[in-house]
Design a protein around this motif. Structure first.
Motif, PDB file in Angstrom:
ATOM      1  N   LEU A 172       5.058  -5.019  13.663  1.00 35.85           N
ATOM      2  CA  LEU A 172       5.279  -4.319  12.402  1.00 35.85           C
ATOM      3  C   LEU A 172       4.155  -3.321  12.152  1.00 35.85           C
ATOM      4  O   LEU A 172       2.980  -3.693  12.093  1.00 35.85           O
ATOM      5  CB  LEU A 172       5.346  -5.312  11.247  1.00 35.85           C
ATOM      6  N   ALA A 220       2.768  -0.816   9.390  1.00 33.41           N
ATOM      7  CA  ALA A 220       2.811  -0.445   7.979  1.00 33.41           C
ATOM      8  C   ALA A 220       2.367   1.002   7.828  1.00 33.41           C
ATOM      9  O   ALA A 220       1.387   1.430   8.459  1.00 33.41           O
ATOM     10  CB  ALA A 220       1.905  -1.357   7.165  1.00 33.41           C
ATOM     11  N   THR A 271       1.027   3.520   4.896  1.00 33.33           N
ATOM     12  CA  THR A 271       0.624   3.575   3.492  1.00 33.33           C
ATOM     13  C   THR A 271       1.423   4.629   2.742  1.00 33.33           C
ATOM     14  O   THR A 271       1.655   4.509   1.535  1.00 33.33           O
ATOM     15  CB  THR A 271      -0.873   3.895   3.347  1.00 33.33           C
ATOM     16  N   GLN A 302       7.550   0.298   8.434  1.00 34.11           N
ATOM     17  CA  GLN A 302       7.912   0.093   7.028  1.00 34.11           C
ATOM     18  C   GLN A 302       6.902   0.737   6.089  1.00 34.11           C
ATOM     19  O   GLN A 302       5.699   0.753   6.361  1.00 34.11           O
ATOM     20  CB  GLN A 302       7.993  -1.410   6.703  1.00 34.11           C
ATOM     21  N   PRO A 327       5.543   0.642   1.929  1.00 29.57           N
ATOM     22  CA  PRO A 327       5.460  -0.391   0.887  1.00 29.57           C
ATOM     23  C   PRO A 327       6.741  -0.452   0.064  1.00 29.57           C
ATOM     24  O   PRO A 327       7.333   0.580  -0.276  1.00 29.57           O
ATOM     25  CB  PRO A 327       4.275   0.075   0.031  1.00 29.57           C
ATOM     26  N   GLY A 328       7.176  -1.662  -0.231  1.00 29.74           N
ATOM     27  CA  GLY A 328       8.359  -1.862  -1.055  1.00 29.74           C
ATOM     28  C   GLY A 328       7.976  -2.136  -2.500  1.00 29.74           C
ATOM     29  O   GLY A 328       6.843  -1.824  -2.924  1.00 29.74           O
ATOM     30  N   LEU A 355       1.690  -2.344  -1.474  1.00 29.97           N
ATOM     31  CA  LEU A 355       1.062  -2.269  -0.149  1.00 29.97           C
ATOM     32  C   LEU A 355       0.506  -3.609   0.303  1.00 29.97           C
ATOM     33  O   LEU A 355       0.592  -3.962   1.482  1.00 29.97           O
ATOM     34  CB  LEU A 355      -0.042  -1.209  -0.167  1.00 29.97           C
ATOM     35  N   LEU A 399       2.943  -5.755   2.137  1.00 29.82           N
ATOM     36  CA  LEU A 399       3.247  -5.232   3.467  1.00 29.82           C
ATOM     37  C   LEU A 399       2.097  -5.491   4.435  1.00 29.82           C
ATOM     38  O   LEU A 399       2.311  -5.900   5.586  1.00 29.82           O
ATOM     39  CB  LEU A 399       3.547  -3.734   3.369  1.00 29.82           C
ATOM     40  N   ARG A 428       1.823  -8.793   6.339  1.00 33.09           N
ATOM     41  CA  ARG A 428       2.700  -9.036   7.489  1.00 33.09           C
ATOM     42  C   ARG A 428       2.463  -8.081   8.652  1.00 33.09           C
ATOM     43  O   ARG A 428       3.039  -8.247   9.722  1.00 33.09           O
ATOM     44  CB  ARG A 428       4.168  -8.898   7.046  1.00 33.09           C
ATOM     45  N   ALA A 429       1.621  -7.073   8.461  1.00 33.45           N
ATOM     46  CA  ALA A 429       1.531  -5.959   9.408  1.00 33.45           C
ATOM     47  C   ALA A 429       0.642  -6.277  10.605  1.00 33.45           C
ATOM     48  O   ALA A 429      -0.364  -6.985  10.497  1.00 33.45           O
ATOM     49  CB  ALA A 429       1.016  -4.722   8.693  1.00 33.45           C
ATOM     50  N   VAL A 482      -1.642  -0.575  10.743  1.00 32.64           N
ATOM     51  CA  VAL A 482      -1.383   0.249   9.574  1.00 32.64           C
ATOM     52  C   VAL A 482      -1.803   1.687   9.877  1.00 32.64           C
ATOM     53  O   VAL A 482      -2.880   1.928  10.427  1.00 32.64           O
ATOM     54  CB  VAL A 482      -2.115  -0.291   8.316  1.00 32.64           C
TER      55      VAL A 482
END
Length: 327
Positions: A2, A4, A6, A25, A27-28, A32, A35, A38-39, A42
């Motif tokens: 994964l 991430a 920013t 992905q 940020p949802g 941040l 995320l 789990r990353a 980044v």
């Protein structure tokens, strides 16, 4: 793995990451931090928290889409085996051309002529040319002669026949277009001073009250580095009192620039929103360069632009422990 982001990156960079088999992905709704938890890597376009390793226990790499590493807590990363990389030189042309554009706009009164033409007519606008002048023969001082400063020196010297002086820690690494100058001498001798150095503890406040006081009465200071490189209070006082020609600022201590900031009310400033390096071409180069470095790190390879090589052994040990613990 994964990756991430920013902030969004150019589609070309994202396509490289996905082609290498990685999930990408932004940020949802949870932000941040959720995320980062789990990353595995980044890609950085905004300031990361100083305790990054505690918030991102799986993180193997923090890769700056750009040059400045002040957005990444490098010491924290190094202590915990998180590899840090950037893409130096990817926006050198963009930033150097931007600085030249600022100097031309200042000397030829482009902004003032545009406003006068629209508001007061042709003849009033043309009157601005009474004090217009050329870059040729003027002295440019560059603080931080890395990729950006080197490119700026080339353009200024060969394109506009300016005298170019510069300062960097290793004076033997200066390009032939740039004469070495001590910082105090550079501030005193230059018609334009361009700050293009990284923000470190050594460069914080480098454009101090004493050095600003050494500037020529008509000289301008241009900051395409980071806001804290300048003593903001000293600069504001010099601008208000008319002791220097002006300041063209692309970066600030706090960004975005506050709506009530006193710089906004001064006539001898040129303000832009941290955009010097954001040409279409530079964004593609930075995004693809950051993606390539991310792919190398996640494959267990050394990045080409390794900002903290002392973290390598700790990183290898962490990776092996994570792989052994995986189901």
């Amino acid at each position: 793995m994964l990756v991430a982001l920013t902030d969004p990156i150019d589609p070309a960079g994202e396509a490289l990451l996905r082609a290498a088999g990685h999930d990408v992905q932004l940020p949802g709704p949870d932000g941040l931090d959720a995320l980062l938890a789990r990353a595995d890597a980044v890609v950085v376009r905004r300031k990361l928290p100083d305790d990054l390793a505690a918030r991102a226990p799986r993180l193997l790499g923090a890769i700056r889409q750009g040059v400045g590493l002040d957005m990444i807590p490098v010491e924290n990363c190094t202590a915990h085996g998180i590899l840090v990389a950037n893409v130096p030189g990817a926006n050198a042309d963009s930033v150097a051309e931007f600085a030249i554009a600022q100097m031309l706009a200042i000397l030829r009164h482009v902004e003032a002529m545009h406003a006068a033409l629209l508001a007061r007519g042709w003849d009033i606008a043309r009157a601005q040319t009474a004090t217009a002048s050329e870059l040729r023969g003027r002295t440019l001082g560059i603080v931080g002669v890395g990729a950006i400063g080197t490119r700026l020196g080339e353009i200024a010297k060969h394109g506009f026949h300016m005298r170019v002086v510069g300062h960097r820690r290793d004076r033997s690494a200066l390009p032939p277009e740039v004469e070495y100058a001590a910082l105090d001498d550079l501030f005193a001798a230059s018609d334009f001073i361009v700050l293009a150095c990284p923000l470190t503890e050594q460069t914080r406040g480098l454009a101090s009250a004493d050095r600003i006081a050494r500037m020529r009465p008509g000289a301008w200071i241009l900051n395409v580095a980071r806001g804290p490189v300048i003593d903001g209070d000293a600069l504001l006082a010099a601008l208000r009192e008319g002791r220097i020609g002006g300041a063209a600022l692309d970066v600030f201590d706090v960004q975005p620039l506050a709506p009530d900031h006193p710089l906004r009310a001064l006539p001898n400033v040129l303000l832009t929103p941290h955009s010097a390096g954001l040409s279409q071409e530079a964004v593609v180069r930075m995004s693809t360069g950051a993606a390539e470095e991310t792919i190398r790190i996640l494959a267990g390879e050394r990045p080409r632009n390794f900002a903290n090589p002392e973290a390598w052994d700790v990183s290898r040990a962490r990776r092996q422990a994570m792989e052994a613990a995986a189901p």
